[in-house]
Scaffold this motif. Structure first.
Motif, PDB file in Angstrom:
ATOM      1  N   MET A   1      44.554  40.942  38.150  1.00 31.26           N
ATOM      2  CA  MET A   1      44.283  41.728  36.943  1.00 31.26           C
ATOM      3  C   MET A   1      44.440  43.213  37.239  1.00 31.26           C
ATOM      4  O   MET A   1      44.220  43.658  38.375  1.00 31.26           O
ATOM      5  N   LYS A   2      44.794  43.962  36.214  1.00 30.18           N
ATOM      6  CA  LYS A   2      44.743  45.411  36.308  1.00 30.18           C
ATOM      7  C   LYS A   2      43.478  45.852  35.593  1.00 30.18           C
ATOM      8  O   LYS A   2      43.283  45.542  34.411  1.00 30.18           O
ATOM      9  N   ILE A   3      42.603  46.549  36.336  1.00 28.50           N
ATOM     10  CA  ILE A   3      41.265  46.867  35.839  1.00 28.50           C
ATOM     11  C   ILE A   3      41.029  48.366  35.899  1.00 28.50           C
ATOM     12  O   ILE A   3      41.275  49.008  36.927  1.00 28.50           O
ATOM     13  N   ALA A   4      40.570  48.933  34.794  1.00 30.96           N
ATOM     14  CA  ALA A   4      40.165  50.338  34.756  1.00 30.96           C
ATOM     15  C   ALA A   4      38.647  50.408  34.866  1.00 30.96           C
ATOM     16  O   ALA A   4      37.937  49.602  34.256  1.00 30.96           O
ATOM     17  N   VAL A   5      38.169  51.359  35.656  1.00 30.83           N
ATOM     18  CA  VAL A   5      36.727  51.525  35.855  1.00 30.83           C
ATOM     19  C   VAL A   5      36.334  52.951  35.506  1.00 30.83           C
ATOM     20  O   VAL A   5      36.933  53.912  36.001  1.00 30.83           O
ATOM     21  N   THR A   6      35.328  53.102  34.651  1.00 31.58           N
ATOM     22  CA  THR A   6      34.720  54.412  34.409  1.00 31.58           C
ATOM     23  C   THR A   6      33.402  54.467  35.174  1.00 31.58           C
ATOM     24  O   THR A   6      32.794  53.439  35.457  1.00 31.58           O
ATOM     25  N   ASP A  57      48.438  48.750  29.572  1.00 30.33           N
ATOM     26  CA  ASP A  57      48.738  47.516  30.309  1.00 30.33           C
ATOM     27  C   ASP A  57      47.578  47.011  31.155  1.00 30.33           C
ATOM     28  O   ASP A  57      47.763  46.210  32.067  1.00 30.33           O
ATOM     29  N   VAL A  58      46.351  47.464  30.859  1.00 33.23           N
ATOM     30  CA  VAL A  58      45.208  46.955  31.623  1.00 33.23           C
ATOM     31  C   VAL A  58      44.739  45.634  31.021  1.00 33.23           C
ATOM     32  O   VAL A  58      44.856  45.381  29.824  1.00 33.23           O
ATOM     33  N   ASP A  59      44.204  44.794  31.888  1.00 32.90           N
ATOM     34  CA  ASP A  59      43.631  43.521  31.455  1.00 32.90           C
ATOM     35  C   ASP A  59      42.133  43.633  31.203  1.00 32.90           C
ATOM     36  O   ASP A  59      41.569  42.841  30.434  1.00 32.90           O
ATOM     37  N   ALA A  60      41.496  44.600  31.864  1.00 38.69           N
ATOM     38  CA  ALA A  60      40.038  44.715  31.758  1.00 38.69           C
ATOM     39  C   ALA A  60      39.614  46.155  31.980  1.00 38.69           C
ATOM     40  O   ALA A  60      40.270  46.907  32.701  1.00 38.69           O
ATOM     41  N   VAL A  61      38.494  46.503  31.358  1.00 41.12           N
ATOM     42  CA  VAL A  61      37.837  47.782  31.620  1.00 41.12           C
ATOM     43  C   VAL A  61      36.381  47.489  31.949  1.00 41.12           C
ATOM     44  O   VAL A  61      35.719  46.708  31.254  1.00 41.12           O
ATOM     45  N   PRO A 108      45.451  39.034  26.684  1.00 45.95           N
ATOM     46  CA  PRO A 108      43.982  38.917  26.659  1.00 45.95           C
ATOM     47  C   PRO A 108      43.350  40.123  27.364  1.00 45.95           C
ATOM     48  O   PRO A 108      43.802  40.521  28.442  1.00 45.95           O
ATOM     49  N   ARG A 109      42.339  40.688  26.762  1.00 42.24           N
ATOM     50  CA  ARG A 109      41.660  41.842  27.352  1.00 42.24           C
ATOM     51  C   ARG A 109      40.156  41.623  27.322  1.00 42.24           C
ATOM     52  O   ARG A 109      39.629  40.945  26.443  1.00 42.24           O
ATOM     53  N   VAL A 110      39.477  42.241  28.282  1.00 40.59           N
ATOM     54  CA  VAL A 110      38.021  42.144  28.340  1.00 40.59           C
ATOM     55  C   VAL A 110      37.444  43.528  28.614  1.00 40.59           C
ATOM     56  O   VAL A 110      38.005  44.308  29.392  1.00 40.59           O
ATOM     57  N   LEU A 111      36.351  43.823  27.954  1.00 46.02           N
ATOM     58  CA  LEU A 111      35.582  45.038  28.192  1.00 46.02           C
ATOM     59  C   LEU A 111      34.186  44.640  28.640  1.00 46.02           C
ATOM     60  O   LEU A 111      33.451  43.974  27.904  1.00 46.02           O
ATOM     61  N   LEU A 112      33.835  45.013  29.887  1.00 45.77           N
ATOM     62  CA  LEU A 112      32.468  44.865  30.374  1.00 45.77           C
ATOM     63  C   LEU A 112      31.833  46.246  30.294  1.00 45.77           C
ATOM     64  O   LEU A 112      32.236  47.163  31.017  1.00 45.77           O
ATOM     65  N   ILE A 207      27.199  43.507  41.442  1.00 43.12           N
ATOM     66  CA  ILE A 207      28.648  43.489  41.656  1.00 43.12           C
ATOM     67  C   ILE A 207      29.188  42.065  41.497  1.00 43.12           C
ATOM     68  O   ILE A 207      30.226  41.842  40.869  1.00 43.12           O
ATOM     69  N   GLY A 208      28.487  41.092  42.051  1.00 45.89           N
ATOM     70  CA  GLY A 208      28.926  39.708  41.948  1.00 45.89           C
ATOM     71  C   GLY A 208      28.998  39.236  40.506  1.00 45.89           C
ATOM     72  O   GLY A 208      29.945  38.524  40.113  1.00 45.89           O
ATOM     73  N   ALA A 209      28.031  39.626  39.688  1.00 47.01           N
ATOM     74  CA  ALA A 209      28.018  39.216  38.286  1.00 47.01           C
ATOM     75  C   ALA A 209      29.174  39.853  37.519  1.00 47.01           C
ATOM     76  O   ALA A 209      29.801  39.203  36.671  1.00 47.01           O
ATOM     77  N   ILE A 210      29.453  41.117  37.793  1.00 50.62           N
ATOM     78  CA  ILE A 210      30.576  41.776  37.121  1.00 50.62           C
ATOM     79  C   ILE A 210      31.887  41.086  37.486  1.00 50.62           C
ATOM     80  O   ILE A 210      32.726  40.805  36.617  1.00 50.62           O
ATOM     81  N   ARG A 211      32.076  40.798  38.758  1.00 48.50           N
ATOM     82  CA  ARG A 211      33.292  40.080  39.189  1.00 48.50           C
ATOM     83  C   ARG A 211      33.382  38.721  38.491  1.00 48.50           C
ATOM     84  O   ARG A 211      34.457  38.303  38.060  1.00 48.50           O
ATOM     85  N   PHE A 212      32.265  38.037  38.402  1.00 50.34           N
ATOM     86  CA  PHE A 212      32.217  36.724  37.756  1.00 50.34           C
ATOM     87  C   PHE A 212      32.568  36.835  36.271  1.00 50.34           C
ATOM     88  O   PHE A 212      33.354  36.034  35.743  1.00 50.34           O
ATOM     89  N   LEU A 213      32.010  37.823  35.587  1.00 52.52           N
ATOM     90  CA  LEU A 213      32.183  37.950  34.143  1.00 52.52           C
ATOM     91  C   LEU A 213      33.589  38.382  33.744  1.00 52.52           C
ATOM     92  O   LEU A 213      34.017  38.138  32.612  1.00 52.52           O
ATOM     93  N   LEU A 214      34.308  38.999  34.663  1.00 49.94           N
ATOM     94  CA  LEU A 214      35.684  39.408  34.357  1.00 49.94           C
ATOM     95  C   LEU A 214      36.541  38.205  33.963  1.00 49.94           C
ATOM     96  O   LEU A 214      37.447  38.331  33.125  1.00 49.94           O
ATOM     97  N   THR A 215      36.271  37.060  34.551  1.00 49.02           N
ATOM     98  CA  THR A 215      37.090  35.875  34.273  1.00 49.02           C
ATOM     99  C   THR A 215      36.301  34.749  33.607  1.00 49.02           C
ATOM    100  O   THR A 215      36.821  33.652  33.455  1.00 49.02           O
ATOM    101  N   ALA A 216      35.063  35.015  33.211  1.00 52.16           N
ATOM    102  CA  ALA A 216      34.253  34.008  32.513  1.00 52.16           C
ATOM    103  C   ALA A 216      34.596  34.070  31.030  1.00 52.16           C
ATOM    104  O   ALA A 216      33.867  34.650  30.213  1.00 52.16           O
ATOM    105  N   ASP A 217      35.712  33.453  30.662  1.00 54.00           N
ATOM    106  CA  ASP A 217      36.282  33.646  29.328  1.00 54.00           C
ATOM    107  C   ASP A 217      35.372  33.202  28.195  1.00 54.00           C
ATOM    108  O   ASP A 217      35.516  33.674  27.062  1.00 54.00           O
ATOM    109  N   GLY A 218      34.446  32.317  28.468  1.00 51.99           N
ATOM    110  CA  GLY A 218      33.559  31.846  27.415  1.00 51.99           C
ATOM    111  C   GLY A 218      32.355  32.730  27.163  1.00 51.99           C
ATOM    112  O   GLY A 218      31.571  32.463  26.242  1.00 51.99           O
TER     113      GLY A 218
END
Length: 303
Positions: A1-6, A57-61, A108-112, A207-218
């Motif tokens: 994934m290409k991920i942007a982080v603020t 072109d990012v997949d997630a932020v 598909p895009r995701v914002l955490l 950190i583990g939860a954020i990594r998990f949620l990036l691909t937890a599509d449901g």
């Protein structure tokens, strides 16, 4: 994934970026200053400006931006900054993602997006999951507006998760630094009655939860990022004292906390939330540090 982080330079962001890269993701960092490296891109959340091409072109932020909440009185100007920094950054990101989604709706895009368990206000000893209503103190109202600022992304079809984080346990966390020093001097003890719940989370699990949620599509909507066993303040300070091998025998009276810290003391020290990570556990996340003792000993171990 290409991920942007603020907010990549903060406690959570500075641990998250290398973890994401170790996972094989391409990570770009959004910064308010002049970029210094190829992975940094300028944005101006205060004026709600960002080059649309940055997120095209990012997949997630992962949006972690916002003025830190510090143990100090809430002056009018500080309260304005706490609210504006969160709403402006989240609105800027959400609108930019909505624009990107309109141009390329097939991706598909995701914002955490960061939030906090302060959303619930003071819940006493009531077990609090993500279905609980918001509180009515200042920090609760900030969280409500903060989360509402993700609406443009949600309306554009982006999967949005709001991260209601508890007290982060890590050697570099402000809470651990301050209380660790006080307790090592033998000056620590419960705060106020000690019955208020302090929901905590180890940095490794944040950190583990954020990594998990990036691909937890449901998973979408609010998610409590807290350890599975929130504890009252009296137990929290006992565990902290044990971790630094010091007693916890000098309680701090409530009136002193109110006098010294004002509204912050009332809402963030003397109040609390018995918040549990119901959505996270239902999605299948497994904690690295399921107990406060484990998280504290990892954070405070000599290195």
């Amino acid at each position: 994934m290409k991920i942007a982080v603020t907010g990549a330079s903060g406690l959570i962001g500075s641990a998250l970026v290398p973890a994401l890269r170790e996972d094989g993701h391409e990570v770009i960092r959004l910064v308010r200053r002049t970029p210094r490296t190829a992975d940094e891109h300028r944005w101006d959340p205060q004026h709600r400006r960002i080059d649309a091409a940055v997120l095209a072109d990012v997949d997630a932020v992962v949006n972690l931006a916002g003025t830190p909440i510090r143990p100090r009185p809430f002056t009018a100007s500080y309260k304005r900054d706490l609210l504006a920094s969160r709403v402006d950054s989240t609105t800027t990101i959400s609108e930019a993602l909505a624009t990107a989604a309109a141009v390329d709706p097939s991706r598909p895009r995701v914002l955490l997006s960061a939030s906090a368990v302060g959303y619930y206000g003071d819940t006493g000893d009531r077990v609090t999951d993500e279905q609980a209503p918001p509180g009515d103190d200042f920090l609760a109202r900030v969280c409500v507006e903060w989360e509402a600022a993700t609406r443009p992304a949600t309306d554009a079809g982006v999967r949005v998760v709001t991260l209601r984080t508890g007290l982060v346990i890590d050697r570099g966390a402000m809470l651990v630094r301050i209380l660790g020093t006080v307790f090592r001097l033998g000056l620590g003890g419960r705060m106020g009655s000690g019955r208020q719940y302090w929901p905590w989370v180890g940095l490794a699990d944040e950190i583990g939860a954020i990594r998990f949620l990036l691909t937890a599509d449901g998973v979408r909507g609010p998610v409590n990022l807290t350890g599975p066993e929130p504890v009252p303040n009296a137990e929290f300070v006992r565990e902290l004292a044990a971790a630094v091998h010091r007693p916890a025998v000098l309680p701090v009276p409530a009136f002193a906390i109110r006098a010294g810290l004002g509204e912050f003391g009332r809402s963030s020290v003397l109040a609390g939330q018995r918040a549990v990570p119901a959505a996270l556990q239902a999605a299948g996340y497994r904690f690295t540090h399921a107990t406060l003792s484990s998280a504290l000993h990892q954070a405070l171990a000599r290195r």
